[in-house]
Design a protein around this motif. Sequence first.
Motif, PDB file in Angstrom:
ATOM      1  N   HIS A   1      35.535  29.855  50.117  1.00 51.94           N
ATOM      2  CA  HIS A   1      35.594  31.306  49.957  1.00 51.94           C
ATOM      3  C   HIS A   1      35.388  31.719  48.500  1.00 51.94           C
ATOM      4  CE1 HIS A   1      36.776  34.851  52.367  1.00 51.94           C
ATOM      5  NE2 HIS A   1      36.890  35.384  51.177  1.00 51.94           N
ATOM      6  N   LEU A   2      35.870  30.875  47.565  1.00 54.43           N
ATOM      7  CA  LEU A   2      35.755  31.217  46.142  1.00 54.43           C
ATOM      8  C   LEU A   2      34.468  30.693  45.513  1.00 54.43           C
ATOM      9  CD1 LEU A   2      39.368  30.622  44.792  1.00 54.43           C
ATOM     10  CD2 LEU A   2      38.242  32.790  45.262  1.00 54.43           C
TER      11      LEU A   2
ATOM     12  N   ASP B   1      42.812  46.015  40.074  1.00 52.31           N
ATOM     13  CA  ASP B   1      43.525  45.025  40.900  1.00 52.31           C
ATOM     14  C   ASP B   1      43.173  45.156  42.380  1.00 52.31           C
ATOM     15  OD1 ASP B   1      44.804  47.468  40.932  1.00 52.31           O
ATOM     16  OD2 ASP B   1      46.790  46.620  41.249  1.00 52.31           O
TER      17      ASP B   1
ATOM     18  N   PRO C   1      33.637  38.306  46.273  1.00 48.75           N
ATOM     19  CA  PRO C   1      34.306  38.037  47.549  1.00 48.75           C
ATOM     20  C   PRO C   1      35.511  38.960  47.754  1.00 48.75           C
ATOM     21  CG  PRO C   1      34.932  36.379  45.913  1.00 48.75           C
ATOM     22  CD  PRO C   1      33.856  37.226  45.284  1.00 48.75           C
ATOM     23  N   THR C   2      35.827  39.211  49.007  1.00 46.80           N
ATOM     24  CA  THR C   2      36.999  40.032  49.343  1.00 46.80           C
ATOM     25  C   THR C   2      37.811  39.318  50.428  1.00 46.80           C
ATOM     26  OG1 THR C   2      36.019  41.219  51.210  1.00 46.80           O
ATOM     27  CG2 THR C   2      35.574  42.104  49.021  1.00 46.80           C
ATOM     28  N   LEU C   3      38.922  39.926  50.804  1.00 41.20           N
ATOM     29  CA  LEU C   3      39.749  39.363  51.875  1.00 41.20           C
ATOM     30  C   LEU C   3      39.102  39.574  53.242  1.00 41.20           C
ATOM     31  CD1 LEU C   3      43.349  40.361  50.706  1.00 41.20           C
ATOM     32  CD2 LEU C   3      42.378  38.059  50.795  1.00 41.20           C
TER      33      LEU C   3
ATOM     34  N   ILE D   1      39.849  45.495  43.467  1.00 43.01           N
ATOM     35  CA  ILE D   1      38.429  45.195  43.671  1.00 43.01           C
ATOM     36  C   ILE D   1      38.208  44.205  44.813  1.00 43.01           C
ATOM     37  CG2 ILE D   1      36.376  44.120  42.609  1.00 43.01           C
ATOM     38  CD1 ILE D   1      37.401  45.163  39.880  1.00 43.01           C
ATOM     39  N   ASN D   2      39.039  43.152  44.860  1.00 44.09           N
ATOM     40  CA  ASN D   2      38.828  42.097  45.852  1.00 44.09           C
ATOM     41  C   ASN D   2      39.505  42.326  47.190  1.00 44.09           C
ATOM     42  OD1 ASN D   2      38.975  40.434  42.966  1.00 44.09           O
ATOM     43  ND2 ASN D   2      37.347  39.762  44.331  1.00 44.09           N
TER      44      ASN D   2
ATOM     45  N   ILE E   1      38.298  38.369  36.564  1.00 48.40           N
ATOM     46  CA  ILE E   1      38.494  37.873  37.929  1.00 48.40           C
ATOM     47  C   ILE E   1      38.117  36.393  38.010  1.00 48.40           C
ATOM     48  CG2 ILE E   1      37.617  38.028  40.307  1.00 48.40           C
ATOM     49  CD1 ILE E   1      37.426  41.109  39.811  1.00 48.40           C
TER      50      ILE E   1
ATOM     51  N   LEU F   1      39.544  27.492  51.207  1.00 45.19           N
ATOM     52  CA  LEU F   1      39.758  28.301  50.005  1.00 45.19           C
ATOM     53  C   LEU F   1      38.593  28.113  49.037  1.00 45.19           C
ATOM     54  CD1 LEU F   1      41.689  29.957  48.079  1.00 45.19           C
ATOM     55  CD2 LEU F   1      42.537  27.765  47.291  1.00 45.19           C
TER      56      LEU F   1
END
Lengths: 346, 346
Positions: free
Chosen positions: A282-283, A220, A135-137, A222-223, A244, A279
């Motif tokens: 998303h995770l 740091d 996952p990313t932002l 990657i996401n 991660i 949250l």
Amino acid sequence: MTTSPRIAIDAMGGDEGVRVMVAGAALARHRHESFKFLLVGDEVQIKAALENHPNLRAASEILHTTEVVTGDDKPSQALRKSRGSSMGLAINAVKSGDAAAAVSAGNTGALMAMAKVALRTMPGIDRPALAALLPTLTDTDVVMLDLGANTECDARNLVQFAVMGAAYSRILYNWEKPRVRLLNIGTEEMKGTDSLRFAAQHLRDSPELHMAFQGFIEADKINRGDCDVVVCDGFSGNIALKSIEGAARFVTDLLRRAFTSSIRSKFGFLVSRPATELLKHHLDPNNHNGAVFLGLNGVIVKSHGSASIEGVANAVKVAARLVEDDITKRIAQDLEQISAKEVIEE
Amino acid sequence: MTTSPRIAIDAMGGDEGVRVMVAGAALARHRHESFKFLLVGDEVQIKAALENHPNLRAASEILHTTEVVTGDDKPSQALRKSRGSSMGLAINAVKSGDAAAAVSAGNTGALMAMAKVALRTMPGIDRPALAALLPTLTDTDVVMLDLGANTECDARNLVQFAVMGAAYSRILYNWEKPRVRLLNIGTEEMKGTDSLRFAAQHLRDSPELHMAFQGFIEADKINRGDCDVVVCDGFSGNIALKSIEGAARFVTDLLRRAFTSSIRSKFGFLVSRPATELLKHHLDPNNHNGAVFLGLNGVIVKSHGSASIEGVANAVKVAARLVEDDITKRIAQDLEQISAKEVIEE
């Protein structure tokens, strides 16, 4: 054999058993109605699970076996179950052309070993790699490979991984040229190992490939979502992925502890529940489920052992997309571009 | 030279400048009153900063220079500033015996290169390593090394890192035998590289060392707190450390976004503020500040470039503890135990 593409499901793999694998396949089929299924495992259990999914039942054939690869089986032990186990039979269906892809939630090492022996690597690829989605932002996931299939890799392996990862990302998101970076301990050209530097040089010199190579990336970043494909050897990739996962769990554990430390914060937590659910969503690894073995003559997708029905459905959808968009052909096209050149390492 | 131990402070390094470095040293001195300080940098700025800290001023000497190592200086460029820069002079004070330790918040690569050339590795150590403290779910931090000083390491290096990390952990927490593990991509004996397997074999066969060696650890367990020292090569260590930092930031970014997504959750966030402050405190790098170069003839501590006053104070306290408990002697004692045996790698 049917004319519509078929996906073989190892119905016995994973911690959750037949019910979840079958329900996941049924859910995925809503999105991919043209697909047929080959459900491999104990006929009695599969038939019982299909009771609730008449839609899937109509599109499925059952291949009966009661032999399973367990989580404790070493790859060498698993290989002896190639001809009889649900995992082995699902892979063999891909080999024989009876299915276009196989999905299993079983033992990763065993799946990798069996798939490699049965399907062999595609022309131009020296070693297959395990790719996963993180996952990313942003709204899209980042493809990362290799995640443990190859402990040590040379420059040539890394270049091939970049080609395979880019093809995967293009299929997932229809990018024309996904942004590709090599994982390193700094972004300057002289950083890291010889293999990394040679691979970077080669990718920089190959603008004809279907990717935008953008150099090195530190772990740091990657996401962050400013890169579509992260390429690394299997040792570093496994370290990064697990770091991660561990850190995300560490922070959410701290958070849970913090939120249960006082009555006031417990109240605050309840009020903001929708936010923390977001949250969690998303995770949730189920939303990024479906690791893929790239570089084989056939599509093999690994679902998390503890994946939910939605998780399994996501893994099956990944398999369907890779079949529909013919990942093997896309990789082969890029490989033709680089086969003219040699990736040389001192 | 004074009879009480003295710490040299590179007052010019770091993003926050002289004021924070001096205030941090002053804060640390409350805990370590017997220590003296050698403040290296621009005399005018240091004198101005000392105005607010009469207690520190009485225990300090100033070594004036205006030359600084910048964040952009490559190690080779920094080495040319060894004799004149605040960083170089602080290290040289350790070399000449004018100080027992040096603390800098400047360029890590430069500090590492200068310290290595000036102080040299201690007898029995082939390569120094960079060790840092990572937060865990327990009350104690985990020591992790190497974090980037050595891209590739053999079994002998890893065994030496284990000895150094164990000595550091013993000093920090008074453990008799800290629990030591090697970072790997699985916990089975056959996992990973030859170097890892040979190092594990050697540590298993050395019960006389001041550590409890417990085999391999996977990267998702680093922050759990069931291990006191994690040993790895500098490439893997850097990947793991940065992955953890990035993932922690990713989760807190998601959290911030989730909490500001609705009025209801904003209200909940305010109510539970003390809880999230606790989380922030636990993850704040300032509370775990003070990376150490182990294996040199002298104590060199690296403070985060952006450390706060409390962060600098923690780094200075680490330096003071390492001097008080004579880390170099502790490492030497363990090295004597293993010098009788050979660490052999095929």
